[in-house]
Motif scaffolding. Structure first.
Motif, PDB file in Angstrom:
ATOM      1  N   ASN A  17      -3.398  10.188  10.230  1.00 35.11           N
ATOM      2  CA  ASN A  17      -3.129   9.371   9.049  1.00 35.11           C
ATOM      3  C   ASN A  17      -3.610   7.938   9.230  1.00 35.11           C
ATOM      4  N   ALA A  87      -0.841  11.162   3.187  1.00 41.00           N
ATOM      5  CA  ALA A  87      -0.884  11.575   1.785  1.00 41.00           C
ATOM      6  C   ALA A  87       0.222  12.579   1.449  1.00 41.00           C
ATOM      7  N   GLN A  90       3.509  10.658   0.884  1.00 40.48           N
ATOM      8  CA  GLN A  90       3.562   9.586  -0.109  1.00 40.48           C
ATOM      9  C   GLN A  90       4.297  10.039  -1.358  1.00 40.48           C
TER      10      GLN A  90
END
Length: 158
Positions: A17, A87, A90
């Protein structure tokens, strides 16, 4: 959401990430991550490392240009060095949960402020909005020619 300490089994997710968002974060490999964690005063994660926050006591032994800038202006603070939210994590409240946990830890250790920096070049508008929504106030901008420019934020702990 179960917040827990960052373990070696989380490193791959954190590094993956970090690489995805490296334009807003500094590059990181496993050796550098281990070194950061070795100095960290707070290193917690969610979702098997898909969300992670690493912070340092601003008065502690960890030195960096951001800590030095903040230390000239603040006392008794904890510095957020790195927040990595993949992602898949999130939009699930992971960032808010980690910040709330950090603030609880910081207050318990006697800190009165939480501080961080957010890129202005290249700009990270989502992070600026996130910090403002959490009550962080800007306290200064630093432009670094041929490098990343940043805005420093601070939040006084209630």
């Amino acid at each position: 959401m179960a917040i827990s300490p960052i373990q070696p089994s989380h490193h791959a997710a954190i590094l993956r990430n970090n690489a995805q968002f490296v334009h807003w974060l500094s590059p990181l490999d496993d050796m550098a991550l281990s070194a950061l964690l070795g100095h960290a005063d707070y290193a917690q994660q969610l979702y098997a490392g898909e969300a992670a926050l690493i912070a340092y006591d601003g008065n502690g032994p960890y030195r960096h240009k951001n800590v030095d800038w903040l230390s000239a202006r603040l006392e008794n603070y904890i510095y957020i060095d790195r927040v990595v939210i993949g992602a898949s994590a999130q939009g699930q409240g992971a960032g808010r949960a980690l910040y709330a946990d950090l603030e609880t830890t910081a207050r318990a250790r006697g800190h009165t402020h939480v501080a961080c920096e957010v890129n202005t070049q290249p700009d990270n508008p989502g992070s600026h909005a996130f910090h403002r929504a959490l009550g962080f106030d800007p306290i200064g901008d630093v432009e670094r020619p041929n490098s990343v420019s940043v805005r420093y934020y601070v939040r006084k702990l209630p």
